[in-house]
Design a protein around this motif. Structure first.
Motif, PDB file in Angstrom:
ATOM      1  N   TYR A  44       0.834  -1.194   0.000  1.00 36.24           N
ATOM      2  CA  TYR A  44       0.000   0.000   0.000  1.00 36.24           C
ATOM      3  C   TYR A  44       0.873   1.250   0.000  1.00 36.24           C
ATOM      4  CZ  TYR A  44      -4.311  -2.599   0.933  1.00 36.24           C
ATOM      5  OH  TYR A  44      -5.399  -3.431   0.844  1.00 36.24           O
ATOM      6  N   GLN A  45       0.350   2.292  -0.646  1.00 37.93           N
ATOM      7  CA  GLN A  45       0.995   3.606  -0.690  1.00 37.93           C
ATOM      8  C   GLN A  45       0.101   4.580   0.060  1.00 37.93           C
ATOM      9  OE1 GLN A  45       0.532   5.888  -4.380  1.00 37.93           O
ATOM     10  NE2 GLN A  45       2.745   6.103  -4.501  1.00 37.93           N
ATOM     11  N   GLN A  46       0.697   5.379   0.919  1.00 31.81           N
ATOM     12  CA  GLN A  46      -0.097   6.329   1.694  1.00 31.81           C
ATOM     13  C   GLN A  46       0.528   7.716   1.637  1.00 31.81           C
ATOM     14  OE1 GLN A  46      -0.547   5.547   5.943  1.00 31.81           O
ATOM     15  NE2 GLN A  46      -2.592   6.460   5.935  1.00 31.81           N
ATOM     16  N   PHE A  47      -0.264   8.685   1.218  1.00 33.61           N
ATOM     17  CA  PHE A  47       0.156  10.078   1.231  1.00 33.61           C
ATOM     18  C   PHE A  47      -0.363  10.724   2.515  1.00 33.61           C
ATOM     19  CE2 PHE A  47       2.084  10.316  -2.819  1.00 33.61           C
ATOM     20  CZ  PHE A  47       1.366   9.484  -3.673  1.00 33.61           C
ATOM     21  N   PRO A  48       0.301  11.790   2.971  1.00 31.35           N
ATOM     22  CA  PRO A  48      -0.127  12.446   4.222  1.00 31.35           C
ATOM     23  C   PRO A  48      -1.594  12.837   4.187  1.00 31.35           C
ATOM     24  CG  PRO A  48       2.000  13.283   3.521  1.00 31.35           C
ATOM     25  CD  PRO A  48       1.515  12.406   2.413  1.00 31.35           C
ATOM     26  N   GLY A  49      -2.309  12.495   5.250  1.00 31.46           N
ATOM     27  CA  GLY A  49      -3.715  12.857   5.348  1.00 31.46           C
ATOM     28  C   GLY A  49      -4.659  11.979   4.550  1.00 31.46           C
ATOM     29  N   LYS A  50      -4.143  10.934   3.939  1.00 26.09           N
ATOM     30  CA  LYS A  50      -4.961  10.043   3.121  1.00 26.09           C
ATOM     31  C   LYS A  50      -4.906   8.623   3.663  1.00 26.09           C
ATOM     32  CE  LYS A  50      -5.652  13.281   0.010  1.00 26.09           C
ATOM     33  NZ  LYS A  50      -6.994  13.899  -0.196  1.00 26.09           N
ATOM     34  N   GLY A  51      -5.872   7.813   3.225  1.00 25.85           N
ATOM     35  CA  GLY A  51      -5.839   6.408   3.576  1.00 25.85           C
ATOM     36  C   GLY A  51      -4.896   5.654   2.658  1.00 25.85           C
ATOM     37  N   PRO A  52      -4.467   4.466   3.054  1.00 25.21           N
ATOM     38  CA  PRO A  52      -3.597   3.650   2.194  1.00 25.21           C
ATOM     39  C   PRO A  52      -4.306   3.249   0.908  1.00 25.21           C
ATOM     40  CG  PRO A  52      -3.650   2.815   4.452  1.00 25.21           C
ATOM     41  CD  PRO A  52      -4.745   3.820   4.338  1.00 25.21           C
ATOM     42  N   ALA A  53      -3.560   3.232  -0.195  1.00 26.62           N
ATOM     43  CA  ALA A  53      -4.099   2.830  -1.492  1.00 26.62           C
ATOM     44  C   ALA A  53      -3.320   1.622  -1.988  1.00 26.62           C
ATOM     45  CB  ALA A  53      -4.011   3.969  -2.491  1.00 26.62           C
ATOM     46  N   LEU A  63       0.265   7.417  14.769  1.00 24.42           N
ATOM     47  CA  LEU A  63       1.244   8.182  13.994  1.00 24.42           C
ATOM     48  C   LEU A  63       2.578   7.453  13.909  1.00 24.42           C
ATOM     49  CD1 LEU A  63       1.318  10.929  12.537  1.00 24.42           C
ATOM     50  CD2 LEU A  63       2.356  11.891  14.596  1.00 24.42           C
ATOM     51  N   GLY A  64       3.064   7.275  12.682  1.00 26.73           N
ATOM     52  CA  GLY A  64       4.358   6.645  12.481  1.00 26.73           C
ATOM     53  C   GLY A  64       4.341   5.134  12.453  1.00 26.73           C
ATOM     54  N   GLN A  65       3.152   4.538  12.527  1.00 30.38           N
ATOM     55  CA  GLN A  65       3.055   3.082  12.521  1.00 30.38           C
ATOM     56  C   GLN A  65       2.106   2.601  11.433  1.00 30.38           C
ATOM     57  OE1 GLN A  65       2.211   1.415  16.363  1.00 30.38           O
ATOM     58  NE2 GLN A  65       3.540   2.849  17.440  1.00 30.38           N
ATOM     59  N   GLY A  66       2.117   1.304  11.183  1.00 31.39           N
ATOM     60  CA  GLY A  66       1.194   0.721  10.233  1.00 31.39           C
ATOM     61  C   GLY A  66      -0.178   0.533  10.860  1.00 31.39           C
ATOM     62  N   PRO A  67      -1.200   0.435  10.038  1.00 30.04           N
ATOM     63  CA  PRO A  67      -2.554   0.211  10.564  1.00 30.04           C
ATOM     64  C   PRO A  67      -2.653  -1.108  11.340  1.00 30.04           C
ATOM     65  CG  PRO A  67      -2.632   0.909   8.258  1.00 30.04           C
ATOM     66  CD  PRO A  67      -1.200   0.607   8.576  1.00 30.04           C
ATOM     67  N   GLN A  68      -3.438  -1.078  12.409  1.00 27.44           N
ATOM     68  CA  GLN A  68      -3.683  -2.265  13.224  1.00 27.44           C
ATOM     69  C   GLN A  68      -5.158  -2.652  13.104  1.00 27.44           C
ATOM     70  OE1 GLN A  68      -1.284  -3.937  15.229  1.00 27.44           O
ATOM     71  NE2 GLN A  68       0.162  -2.647  14.096  1.00 27.44           N
ATOM     72  N   PHE A  69      -5.417  -3.908  12.830  1.00 26.30           N
ATOM     73  CA  PHE A  69      -6.767  -4.404  12.619  1.00 26.30           C
ATOM     74  C   PHE A  69      -7.589  -4.359  13.901  1.00 26.30           C
ATOM     75  CE2 PHE A  69     -10.000  -6.955  10.689  1.00 26.30           C
ATOM     76  CZ  PHE A  69     -10.419  -7.878  11.634  1.00 26.30           C
ATOM     77  N   ILE A  70      -8.825  -3.811  13.777  1.00 26.08           N
ATOM     78  CA  ILE A  70      -9.714  -3.753  14.936  1.00 26.08           C
ATOM     79  C   ILE A  70     -10.873  -4.735  14.771  1.00 26.08           C
ATOM     80  CG2 ILE A  70     -11.084  -2.285  16.458  1.00 26.08           C
ATOM     81  CD1 ILE A  70      -9.748   0.165  15.237  1.00 26.08           C
ATOM     82  N   PHE A  71     -11.634  -4.579  13.682  1.00 25.96           N
ATOM     83  CA  PHE A  71     -12.814  -5.408  13.437  1.00 25.96           C
ATOM     84  C   PHE A  71     -12.995  -5.660  11.953  1.00 25.96           C
ATOM     85  CE2 PHE A  71     -14.939  -5.652  17.422  1.00 25.96           C
ATOM     86  CZ  PHE A  71     -14.835  -4.429  18.062  1.00 25.96           C
ATOM     87  N   GLN A  72     -13.728  -6.737  11.646  1.00 20.65           N
ATOM     88  CA  GLN A  72     -14.223  -6.951  10.299  1.00 20.65           C
ATOM     89  C   GLN A  72     -15.663  -7.432  10.378  1.00 20.65           C
ATOM     90  OE1 GLN A  72     -14.131 -10.356   8.239  1.00 20.65           O
ATOM     91  NE2 GLN A  72     -15.101  -9.309   6.541  1.00 20.65           N
ATOM     92  N   TYR A  73     -16.506  -6.842   9.527  1.00 19.04           N
ATOM     93  CA  TYR A  73     -17.911  -7.230   9.436  1.00 19.04           C
ATOM     94  C   TYR A  73     -18.239  -7.617   8.003  1.00 19.04           C
ATOM     95  CZ  TYR A  73     -19.261  -5.874  14.121  1.00 19.04           C
ATOM     96  OH  TYR A  73     -19.396  -5.820  15.480  1.00 19.04           O
ATOM     97  N   TYR A  97     -10.207  -1.738  -0.015  1.00 19.18           N
ATOM     98  CA  TYR A  97     -10.045  -0.343  -0.407  1.00 19.18           C
ATOM     99  C   TYR A  97     -10.269   0.519   0.831  1.00 19.18           C
ATOM    100  CZ  TYR A  97     -10.435  -2.206  -5.122  1.00 19.18           C
ATOM    101  OH  TYR A  97     -10.242  -2.928  -6.271  1.00 19.18           O
ATOM    102  N   PHE A  98      -9.306   1.377   1.107  1.00 20.09           N
ATOM    103  CA  PHE A  98      -9.353   2.181   2.323  1.00 20.09           C
ATOM    104  C   PHE A  98      -9.967   3.550   2.077  1.00 20.09           C
ATOM    105  CE2 PHE A  98      -7.054  -0.047   5.670  1.00 20.09           C
ATOM    106  CZ  PHE A  98      -6.465  -1.080   4.964  1.00 20.09           C
ATOM    107  N   GLY A  99     -10.678   4.037   3.080  1.00 24.03           N
ATOM    108  CA  GLY A  99     -11.154   5.408   3.088  1.00 24.03           C
ATOM    109  C   GLY A  99     -10.069   6.349   3.574  1.00 24.03           C
ATOM    110  N   PRO A 100     -10.354   7.660   3.608  1.00 22.99           N
ATOM    111  CA  PRO A 100      -9.356   8.652   4.014  1.00 22.99           C
ATOM    112  C   PRO A 100      -9.106   8.680   5.512  1.00 22.99           C
ATOM    113  CG  PRO A 100     -11.413   9.716   3.542  1.00 22.99           C
ATOM    114  CD  PRO A 100     -11.602   8.290   3.165  1.00 22.99           C
ATOM    115  N   GLY A 101     -10.004   8.060   6.270  1.00 24.06           N
ATOM    116  CA  GLY A 101      -9.803   7.983   7.712  1.00 24.06           C
ATOM    117  C   GLY A 101     -10.447   9.115   8.479  1.00 24.06           C
ATOM    118  N   THR A 102     -10.616   8.886   9.767  1.00 26.11           N
ATOM    119  CA  THR A 102     -11.038   9.912  10.725  1.00 26.11           C
ATOM    120  C   THR A 102      -9.899  10.090  11.709  1.00 26.11           C
ATOM    121  OG1 THR A 102     -13.411   9.408  10.616  1.00 26.11           O
ATOM    122  CG2 THR A 102     -12.604  10.474  12.617  1.00 26.11           C
TER     123      THR A 102
END
Lengths: 112, 117
Positions: A36-45, B39-49, B107-112
């Motif tokens: 995955y590639q991630q730009f600042p403020g964005k989700g991974p793609a 911040l500075g780490q990879g995503p960590q899995f919480i849940f899947q539905y 596919y990931f969203g932009p996040g909150t």
């Protein structure tokens, strides 16, 4: 073990060079390895993904090399451009489980 | 086509409060997963539905809960917020459960981005 170890933590490459990011895993049950590639403020793609039955996969300028016996895989970016500057994450998933286990990320900077 | 959407984009809460984050998957996608990215780490899995049922849970305390609605959208709830809950919360959707070839791509969203003070 569910860990995926990623290196280097950061990487600076001149435009046109070939940055290489490496990942290693322990769990032989992993059967799907995306990058995955991630730009600042964005989700991974999703960039590119590979399964352990092939040793290499190319999509555009991105190539994954996979070494099943060494339990390692790497991302190569050909003809790198400043627009490739981002954080890159490798990940892995066990068959039958939706959970992605991510590496710690590599912050890539491509300088003109 | 619209991608995964999440709301709100940013949120500031104080310790002890509760928060609800929302996610709308890509149209037609039935599987939703939640990840926490400190911040500075990879995503960590919480849940899947999938199809409104919990199919996977990561190593997070019971303060974290989620649900999926009939339209496949999802909410993540976090109670009794701690400073350490400050993170980017990511939602990912896929067409089906893994094992179905390209349909399994998440596919990931932009996040909150949640800040707990």
């Amino acid at each position: 073990q569910q860990q995926v170890k990623q290196s280097p933590q950061s990487l600076i490459v001149q435009k046109g060079g070939i940055p290489i990011i490496n990942c290693a895993y322990e769990n032989t049950a992993f059967d799907y390895f995306p990058w995955y590639q991630q730009f600042p403020g964005k989700g991974p793609a999703l960039l590119i993904a590979i399964r352990p039955d092939v040793s290499e996969k190319k999509e555009g300028r991105f190539t994954i090399s996979f070494n099943k016996s060494a339990k390692q895989f790497s991302l190569h970016i050909m003809d790198s451009q400043p627009g490739d500057s981002a954080t890159y994450f490798c990940a892995a998933r066990v068959f039958g489980n939706e959970k992605l286990t991510f590496g710690t990320g590599t912050r890539l900077t491509i300088i003109p | 086509d619209a991608g995964v959407t999440q709301s709100p984009t940013h949120l500031i809460k104080t310790r002890g409060q509760q928060v609800t984050l929302r996610c709308s998957p890509i149209s037609g996608h039935k599987s939703v997963s939640w990840y926490q990215q400190v911040l500075g780490q990879g995503p960590q899995f919480i849940f899947q539905y999938y199809e409104k049922e919990e199919r996977g849970r990561g190593n997070f305390p019971d303060r974290f809960s989620a649900r999926q609605f009939p339209n496949y959208s999802s909410e993540l709830n976090v109670n009794a917020l701690l400073l350490g809950d400050s993170a980017l919360y990511l939602c990912a959707s896929s067409l089906s459960l893994q094992g179905a070839g390209d349909q399994e791509t998440q596919y990931f969203g932009p996040g909150t981005r949640l800040l707990v003070l």
